[in-house]
Design a protein around this motif. Structure first.
Motif, mmCIF file in Angstrom:
data_model
loop_
_atom_site.group_PDB
_atom_site.id
_atom_site.type_symbol
_atom_site.label_atom_id
_atom_site.label_comp_id
_atom_site.label_asym_id
_atom_site.label_seq_id
_atom_site.Cartn_x
_atom_site.Cartn_y
_atom_site.Cartn_z
ATOM 1 N N GLU A 150 0.886 -0.940 0.036
ATOM 2 C CA GLU A 150 -0.081 -0.080 -0.058
ATOM 3 C C GLU A 150 0.918 1.335 0.048
ATOM 4 O O GLU A 150 0.360 2.177 -0.510
ATOM 5 C CB GLU A 150 -1.113 0.015 1.233
ATOM 6 N N LEU A 153 2.341 1.994 -3.374
ATOM 7 C CA LEU A 153 1.429 2.266 -4.454
ATOM 8 C C LEU A 153 0.870 3.600 -4.065
ATOM 9 O O LEU A 153 0.692 4.444 -5.067
ATOM 10 C CB LEU A 153 -0.058 1.284 -4.234
ATOM 11 N N ILE A 154 0.879 4.257 -2.873
ATOM 12 C CA ILE A 154 0.708 5.463 -2.826
ATOM 13 C C ILE A 154 1.991 6.410 -3.261
ATOM 14 O O ILE A 154 1.801 7.292 -4.102
ATOM 15 C CB ILE A 154 0.398 5.833 -1.174
ATOM 16 N N GLU A 156 3.512 5.630 -5.700
ATOM 17 C CA GLU A 156 3.620 5.839 -7.292
ATOM 18 C C GLU A 156 2.603 6.826 -7.567
ATOM 19 O O GLU A 156 2.642 7.390 -8.432
ATOM 20 C CB GLU A 156 3.372 4.161 -7.863
ATOM 21 N N ARG A 157 1.475 7.022 -6.940
ATOM 22 C CA ARG A 157 0.375 7.651 -7.272
ATOM 23 C C ARG A 157 0.987 9.053 -7.190
ATOM 24 O O ARG A 157 0.436 10.153 -7.787
ATOM 25 C CB ARG A 157 -0.791 7.579 -6.353
ATOM 26 N N VAL A 158 1.664 9.333 -6.021
ATOM 27 C CA VAL A 158 2.201 10.621 -5.679
ATOM 28 C C VAL A 158 3.224 11.187 -6.522
ATOM 29 O O VAL A 158 2.938 12.420 -7.279
ATOM 30 C CB VAL A 158 2.764 10.801 -4.181
ATOM 31 N N SER A 159 4.063 10.219 -7.089
ATOM 32 C CA SER A 159 5.069 10.371 -7.969
ATOM 33 C C SER A 159 4.317 10.872 -9.524
ATOM 34 O O SER A 159 4.954 11.986 -10.021
ATOM 35 C CB SER A 159 5.985 9.394 -8.329
ATOM 36 N N ASP A 160 3.387 10.081 -9.818
ATOM 37 C CA ASP A 160 2.608 10.365 -10.987
ATOM 38 C C ASP A 160 1.879 11.640 -11.081
ATOM 39 O O ASP A 160 2.087 12.436 -12.175
ATOM 40 C CB ASP A 160 1.719 9.514 -11.584
ATOM 41 N N ALA A 161 1.438 11.864 -10.027
ATOM 42 C CA ALA A 161 0.679 13.415 -9.606
ATOM 43 C C ALA A 161 1.588 14.483 -9.660
ATOM 44 O O ALA A 161 1.606 15.536 -10.338
ATOM 45 C CB ALA A 161 0.083 13.402 -8.356
ATOM 46 N N ASP A 164 2.823 15.151 -13.415
ATOM 47 C CA ASP A 164 1.698 15.688 -13.916
ATOM 48 C C ASP A 164 1.882 17.441 -13.760
ATOM 49 O O ASP A 164 1.478 18.120 -14.657
ATOM 50 C CB ASP A 164 0.142 15.232 -13.861
#
Length: 305
Positions: A150, A153-154, A156-161, A164
Motif C-alpha cells: 500500500e 502504491l501511494i 507511485e500515485r504521488v510521483s505520477d501526480a 503531471d
C-alpha cells in the motif's frame, strides 16, 4: 446442596508502553497521536494492565526509511526490561516494511524482538499478536507485506501526480517559490512601466494541446499595452537577471554569489508553535541559519532552510 467455588488466579498486571505515530501532521496539532494514545489506554485499563510510558513519533513516516527517534527509544526501553509489551493502534503504526536493513525498523526485526523478549503486543485494530504459532506469524507477515504494498502504491500515485504538475506547470505544494507567489506561477513584485501599477495584474497561462505550459502572460490592470516588469531589487528581478546570465554562459556559482552579496534570502518559513498553530513568515535578522542533515552549512552558502 454444597456450592463448589472456582479458584481463580489473578494475573499480575503487565507493564506496557504505548507507541503512537502519525505520518503527516503539517499543522502540528498532534490530534492523531493523541487519539491513538487514548484508544490504547482504554485497552490497558480493560485488561488491568499498567501503561508505564508513551512513545510518540509525530509527523514521521514508517516507510520513508528515516529514523523514528521515539521508536528507537522504545526498542531500547524494551530491551532494558522496563516493560512487558507494546500497545499500538495498528501494526502499520509500528512498521510499514517487511524488511529494512538500514534502520531495522521493520516487521522482521520487530518479530525477532518480540520472540527474544517474549513481549505482549496488542493493537486496537488487529488485536493481539500471537507470534507463537505458525498461523499467527503468517498473518503478521501478510499484514506487513500488505502495508508495504500500500505504501509503494501511494508513492507511485504521488510521483505520477507530481510529474503531471511539472508537465502542466501547476502548483506542486511546499513553501512559496523564490520569485513567485505561493501558487508557483504568478510572478512576484510586478510593476507596470506606464501607469506604475503594482497589484491586480491578470496572469494567463498558455498551454499546448497536451496541457503543458508554453508561456505565462501578464497584463496590466489598467489595460496598458506595455509589458509589466519585475521591480528592481525584488526576488523576481534577481531571478530574472540570474537566469539571463546563466543562459549567456556565466557560471551558476558566480550568479548565486550575487544573491549573497545583495542580501537576498530564500522565502521565510512559518514557525510551528507548541499549540500547533503557525506564525506569519519570519525572516531572521542579520543572516540565516542553514541546516542540512543536522549540520550547519558553511557561511556564505546559499540555500533553503
Amino acid at each position: 446442596m454444597a456450592i463448589r467455588q472456582r479458584n481463580t488466579i489473578k494475573r499480575k498486571p503487565r507493564r506496557l508502553v504505548i507507541y503512537a505515530r502519525i505520518s503527516d501532521d503539517r499543522e502540528g496539532r498532534q490530534n492523531g497521536v493523541k487519539r491513538q494514545e487514548q484508544q490504547c489506554r482504554r485497552i490497558a485499563e480493560q485488561d488491568g494492565d499498567e501503561v508505564v510510558r508513551v512513545f510518540v513519533d509525530d509527523d514521521r513516516s514508517a516507510y520513508s526509511g528515516k529514523i523514528r527517534p521515539d521508536y528507537v527509544n522504545m526498542i531500547k526501553y524494551l530491551e532494558a526490561g522496563h516493560a512487558d509489551g507494546v500497545l499500538a493502534l495498528a501494526p502499520t503504526r509500528l512498521y510499514r516494511k517487511l524488511y529494512e536493513p538500514k534502520t531495522r525498523q521493520d516487521y522482521l526485526h520487530f518479530h525477532d524482538l518480540v520472540n527474544r523478549l517474549d513481549l505482549h503486543v496488542q493493537t486496537v485494530k488487529a488485536g493481539r499478536f500471537d507470534l507463537s504459532t505458525a498461523d499467527g506469524r503468517k498473518s503478521a507477515r501478510d499484514a506487513a507485506s500488505q502495508a508495504q504494498y500500500e505504501s509503494e502504491l501511494i508513492g507511485e500515485r504521488v510521483s505520477d501526480a507530481k510529474q503531471d504538475n511539472v508537465r502542466e506547470g501547476t502548483y506542486r505544494g511546499g513553501g512559496r517559490p523564490f520569485g513567485y507567489e505561493s501558487d508557483g506561477i504568478t510572478p512576484r513584485s510586478l510593476r507596470c512601466p506606464a501607469c506604475r501599477a503594482t497589484e491586480d495584474f491578470t496572469v494567463t497561462v498558455v498551454r499546448d494541446e497536451d496541457g503543458a505550459v508554453q508561456a505565462v502572460d501578464v497584463a496590466c490592470p489598467s489595460g496598458c499595452t506595455v509589458r509589466p516588469v519585475n521591480v528592481p531589487g525584488s526576488e523576481a528581478r534577481h531571478l530574472e537577471v540570474t537566469l539571463r546570465g546563466i543562459a549567456e554562459g556565466k557560471s551558476v556559482r558566480s550568479e548565486l554569489r550575487k544573491f549573497h552579496t545583495a542580501g537576498m534570502k530564500s522565502p521565510a518559513r512559518r514557525k510551528r508553535l507548541p499549540d500547533g498553530t503557525r506564525t506569519e513568515p519570519i525572516q531572521r535578522e542579520g543572516g540565516r541559519q542553514f541546516r542540512r542533515a543536522g549540520r550547519d552549512r558553511p557561511p556564505g552558502q546559499v540555500g533553503r532552510t
